[in-house]
Design a protein around this motif. Structure first.
Motif, PDB file in Angstrom:
ATOM      1  N   GLY A 118     -46.214  31.363 -34.153  1.00 65.15           N
ATOM      2  CA  GLY A 118     -45.301  32.476 -33.878  1.00 65.15           C
ATOM      3  C   GLY A 118     -43.842  32.096 -34.065  1.00 65.15           C
ATOM      4  O   GLY A 118     -43.512  30.972 -34.475  1.00 65.15           O
ATOM      5  N   TYR A 119     -42.964  33.062 -33.797  1.00 67.50           N
ATOM      6  CA  TYR A 119     -41.528  32.851 -33.889  1.00 67.50           C
ATOM      7  C   TYR A 119     -40.928  33.264 -32.554  1.00 67.50           C
ATOM      8  O   TYR A 119     -41.424  34.207 -31.925  1.00 67.50           O
ATOM      9  N   CYS A 120     -39.863  32.607 -32.174  1.00 70.29           N
ATOM     10  CA  CYS A 120     -39.153  33.126 -30.998  1.00 70.29           C
ATOM     11  C   CYS A 120     -37.746  32.570 -30.974  1.00 70.29           C
ATOM     12  O   CYS A 120     -37.442  31.560 -31.609  1.00 70.29           O
ATOM     13  N   PHE A 121     -36.895  33.286 -30.267  1.00 71.80           N
ATOM     14  CA  PHE A 121     -35.530  32.811 -30.053  1.00 71.80           C
ATOM     15  C   PHE A 121     -35.195  32.984 -28.583  1.00 71.80           C
ATOM     16  O   PHE A 121     -35.401  34.057 -28.002  1.00 71.80           O
ATOM     17  N   ALA A 122     -34.690  31.903 -27.954  1.00 66.69           N
ATOM     18  CA  ALA A 122     -34.221  31.986 -26.554  1.00 66.69           C
ATOM     19  C   ALA A 122     -33.508  30.678 -26.236  1.00 66.69           C
ATOM     20  O   ALA A 122     -33.506  29.754 -27.062  1.00 66.69           O
ATOM     21  N   LYS A 123     -32.926  30.600 -25.038  1.00 73.29           N
ATOM     22  CA  LYS A 123     -32.329  29.322 -24.621  1.00 73.29           C
ATOM     23  C   LYS A 123     -33.428  28.459 -24.026  1.00 73.29           C
ATOM     24  O   LYS A 123     -34.398  28.978 -23.469  1.00 73.29           O
ATOM     25  N   THR A 124     -33.256  27.146 -24.133  1.00 79.57           N
ATOM     26  CA  THR A 124     -34.287  26.253 -23.591  1.00 79.57           C
ATOM     27  C   THR A 124     -34.152  26.118 -22.082  1.00 79.57           C
ATOM     28  O   THR A 124     -33.057  26.232 -21.524  1.00 79.57           O
ATOM     29  N   PHE A 125     -35.282  25.861 -21.455  1.00 79.81           N
ATOM     30  CA  PHE A 125     -35.263  25.459 -20.053  1.00 79.81           C
ATOM     31  C   PHE A 125     -36.085  24.185 -19.989  1.00 79.81           C
ATOM     32  O   PHE A 125     -37.310  24.193 -20.169  1.00 79.81           O
ATOM     33  N   THR A 126     -35.383  23.052 -19.824  1.00 80.84           N
ATOM     34  CA  THR A 126     -36.042  21.758 -19.949  1.00 80.84           C
ATOM     35  C   THR A 126     -36.384  21.212 -18.570  1.00 80.84           C
ATOM     36  O   THR A 126     -35.510  21.078 -17.715  1.00 80.84           O
TER      37      THR A 126
END
Ligand code: PEP
Ligand code: MG
Length: 495
Positions: free
Chosen positions: A12-20
């Motif tokens: 899939g594809y996605c865009f968001a900010k990371t939460f590490t």
């Protein structure tokens, strides 16, 4: 970015900010205040119990039981008192011992509980460590060492993608991500917290700090329509865990449902479901999908799939004989939900023809008692070594569905939770072994499909198309791949 080690677990594809989520190893290990540490430990247990209140998924039920295990509690307190350890250090040490014992246990079920225990340990450490995280309430890409299914289940609404250091392709977390259509990759790359990121599994790339154009094109791709070309003679079917996924089955224009894993319907509860409850679920599913092929699998429990309120054996036949009432109730609900007469019922983990014939007669007896005359096909999963080796014995089965997940374990000892990939030479071996099955089904006019995860892997699927398999059942997120693989195969004119 060096992405040579990138492995795709769910497309899939996605865009968001990371939460590490970083490791929880950064804590003090020694204390002078034993009483304070014991109090902190009890407080953490209390908070964890509260956090889990109202969670009735089987996964959390097991965690709750472990959290309150008296032996584990005593061991932690003992370590604090005798070794002056902090609550964090004592929990980590006690859980390490606990897991070593599980590892040495002569039971696959107990060995697999290690993941649950580690998940529970992380839950407690997260409560205890000072810099504890709280999950964002907006969309994010989860970055972890190893995916704990509980984190995914708790943040279903906001997790748009997952990046882990390690993950088994057949693990329950992986199957869950594919079913929920969440892109999931593994890589050793260090990915910082709070960085805007695109995951694009098709092009096998991660884009850190993407441009507006790149973001817009990813958003466009996530909503892009899939072109479903005619594939007469082939069936593209869906694997589902429950009714929630049926809308996706319709969205992608699947030809029907090839595997409804009904055991998950039972796992979400802490008692067996009544006839009425089951009838409502199954008939709603059938009505929502409409007049299309629909295959229910009888509850597949045991080994890695436990139902807390039932005594189970290893997966397979004995679970039905020993839970007679539950089996009969489920079958009655299936039969009465067969509104369009398109239903198939199949049994998992069948080893011998005697097992299959016994269950089939049992179903037909119930059908007769109900006075039901609708057409109903009764078949089986082909997922044990014994059944594969004696395929010609199963003359009474109306159809077979090849379960490559269990079959890979039985034939090649592939560990579902850990295996990253099924080696190509094993797929070739399986392809050869399945030629007899295809011939037998063609000669006897029996239905044949494949519903294990190998059907969702284009290279493997292509090899099975070549030996004449025409029906495949995959998680909704794998539809695009399956559709393309089958269309390419048809267009090449190889069939
Ligand atoms: C399989 O074993 O391939 C299968 C589809 O069943 P499950 O993954 O539910 O065991
Ligand atoms: Mg199976």
């Amino acid at each position: 970015m060096d992405l040579r080690d990138l492995k795709v677990i769910s497309d899939g594809y996605c865009f968001a900010k990371t939460f590490t989520i970083t490791d929880f190893t950064n804590y003090k290990t020694k204390t002078n205040d034993i009483n304070k540490e014991i109090k902190r430990f009890f407080k953490a247990i209390e908070t964890a119990n509260k956090d889990l209140e109202g969670e009735d998924d089987a996964y959390f039920t097991i965690q709750k039981l472990m959290l309150n295990d008296p032996t584990l509690k005593n061991n932690v307190i003992n370590l604090i008192e005798t070794k002056n350890l902090t609550a964090e250090a004592a929990i980590t040490a006690a859980i390490k011992d606990f897991n070593n014992n599980l590892l040495n246990a002569n039971s696959r079920y107990l060995q697999e509980r290690i993941y649950d225990v580690e998940d529970m340990c992380k839950r407690l450490l997260n409560i205890l460590v000072d810099n504890k995280y709280s999950f964002p309430s907006t969309d994010f890409i989860l970055v972890v060492d190893e995916l704990m299914p509980s984190i995914l289940l708790e943040n279903i609404k906001h997790i748009k993608g997952i990046i882990a250091k390690k993950a088994g392709y057949l693990s329950h977390g992986a199957i869950l991500a594919r079913t929920l259509e969440i892109p999931f990759i593994t890589t050793n790359l260090k990915i910082e917290n709070n960085i805007p990121l695109i995951i694009d599994t098709r092009c096998k790339r991660l884009i850190l700090n993407p441009t507006t154009d790149e973001i817009n094109s990813t958003i466009a791709k996530t909503s892009e329509n899939i072109l479903v070309k005619p594939h007469d003679g082939y069936l593209l079917l869906a694997n589902v865990f429950g009714n929630e996924e049926i809308s996706k089955v319709k969205k992608y224009q699947f030809d029907g449902i090839g595997l409804y894993r009904t055991e998950f319907v039972f796992m979400h509860n802490n008692r067996p479901l009544t006839y009425d409850e089951q009838y409502r679920i199954y008939s709603k599913a059938v009505l929502t999908l409409g007049p299309k092929p629909f295959c229910f699998r009888t509850f597949d429990i045991g080994d890695d799939k436990q139902i807390p309120y039932l005594k189970t054996h290893k997966k397979g036949f004995l679970n039905y004989v020993n839970n007679k009432e539950m089996f009969e109730t489920q079958i009655k609900a299936f039969i009465n939900a067969n509104i369009y007469g398109q239903m198939k019922i199949m049994f998992p983990m069948i080893e011998t023809k005697e097992e299959f014939n016994y269950l089939k007669s049992w179903v037909l007896k119930i059908k007769k008692e109900l006075g039901n005359t609708s057409s109903l096909e009764i078949g089986m999963m082909l997922e044990t070594k014994e059944a594969l080796e004696h395929i010609y014995d199963f003359t009474e089965a109306d159809f077979f569905s090849i379960g490559t997940n269990d079959l890979s374990m039985q034939l090649y000892h592939i560990d579902r939770e850990k295996a990253k990939k099924i080696p190509n030479k094993l797929i070739v071996d399986l392809q050869n072994k399945l030629i007899d099955v295809v011939n037998f089904c063609n000669k006897t006019n029996k239905g044949l499909s494949m519903c294990g995860e190998l059907a969702a892997m284009p290279e493997a699927c292509n090899m099975f198309l070549k030996i004449g398999l025409k029906n495949f059942s995959v998680s909704p997120s794998a539809f695009k791949n399956l559709n393309e693989t089958v269309n390419n195969y048809i267009n090449k004119g190889e069939c």
